[in-house]
Design a protein around this motif. Structure first.
Motif, PDB file in Angstrom:
ATOM      1  N   PHE A   1       0.819  -1.214   0.000  1.00 35.81           N
ATOM      2  CA  PHE A   1       0.000   0.000   0.000  1.00 35.81           C
ATOM      3  C   PHE A   1       0.854   1.265   0.000  1.00 35.81           C
ATOM      4  O   PHE A   1       0.436   2.297  -0.514  1.00 35.81           O
ATOM      5  N   HIS A   2       2.036   1.191   0.592  1.00 32.35           N
ATOM      6  CA  HIS A   2       2.831   2.394   0.841  1.00 32.35           C
ATOM      7  C   HIS A   2       3.036   3.263  -0.403  1.00 32.35           C
ATOM      8  O   HIS A   2       2.830   4.477  -0.352  1.00 32.35           O
ATOM      9  N   SER A   3       3.418   2.674  -1.502  1.00 33.35           N
ATOM     10  CA  SER A   3       3.731   3.473  -2.691  1.00 33.35           C
ATOM     11  C   SER A   3       2.495   4.122  -3.315  1.00 33.35           C
ATOM     12  O   SER A   3       2.615   5.094  -4.054  1.00 33.35           O
ATOM     13  N   ASP A   4       1.313   3.612  -3.007  1.00 39.00           N
ATOM     14  CA  ASP A   4       0.077   4.121  -3.610  1.00 39.00           C
ATOM     15  C   ASP A   4      -0.894   4.708  -2.590  1.00 39.00           C
ATOM     16  O   ASP A   4      -2.029   5.019  -2.943  1.00 39.00           O
ATOM     17  N   VAL A   5      -0.466   4.871  -1.347  1.00 37.87           N
ATOM     18  CA  VAL A   5      -1.404   5.211  -0.281  1.00 37.87           C
ATOM     19  C   VAL A   5      -2.093   6.559  -0.504  1.00 37.87           C
ATOM     20  O   VAL A   5      -3.283   6.702  -0.206  1.00 37.87           O
ATOM     21  N   VAL A   6      -1.400   7.535  -1.053  1.00 43.09           N
ATOM     22  CA  VAL A   6      -2.025   8.843  -1.249  1.00 43.09           C
ATOM     23  C   VAL A   6      -3.092   8.769  -2.336  1.00 43.09           C
ATOM     24  O   VAL A   6      -4.218   9.238  -2.148  1.00 43.09           O
ATOM     25  N   SER A   7      -2.773   8.143  -3.469  1.00 40.58           N
ATOM     26  CA  SER A   7      -3.785   8.032  -4.530  1.00 40.58           C
ATOM     27  C   SER A   7      -4.940   7.139  -4.099  1.00 40.58           C
ATOM     28  O   SER A   7      -6.099   7.420  -4.409  1.00 40.58           O
TER      29      SER A   7
END
Length: 112
Positions: free
Chosen positions: A55-61
């Protein structure tokens, strides 16, 4: 009874494996997001850690999407503190746009 536990573990591993291979489809899907939420609730600590890392790399989107924000909120509730801290750190410099987004706002509130 011991057989049922082994069977449950095998089933959990199967679901986890299939979910991870399709995670990008599941986290924004009306039904798929529930699979990821259940894995965060009932998965092993290793499974949860792997989900948190993914999730970390995409958490904002993800946080700014209808179904993705639900998965992120569940992750904030269920992951170990160090994984939650890693997820929250991804918002550095991006909090304001999330606050102004209907879905992202819920995630920011959950992270406080």
């Amino acid at each position: 009874p011991a057989h049922n536990v082994a069977s449950s573990n095998e089933e959990l591993n199967l679901v986890f494996s299939e979910a991870m291979s399709s995670i990008e489809d599941l986290w924004n899907d009306v039904y798929g997001n529930f699979i990821l939420q259940k894995l965060l609730d009932h998965g092993t600590e290793d499974m949860k850690a792997e989900l948190g890392d993914r999730f970390h790399s995409d958490v904002v989107s993800l946080s700014n999407r209808v179904y993705g924000c639900r998965v992120v909120q569940k992750a904030l509730d269920t992951l170990p503190k160090e994984k939650v801290a890693k997820l929250v750190s991804a918002f550095k410099g991006r909090v304001l746009p999330c606050i102004h987004d209907h879905n992202g706002n819920h995630v920011i509130q959950k992270s406080i």
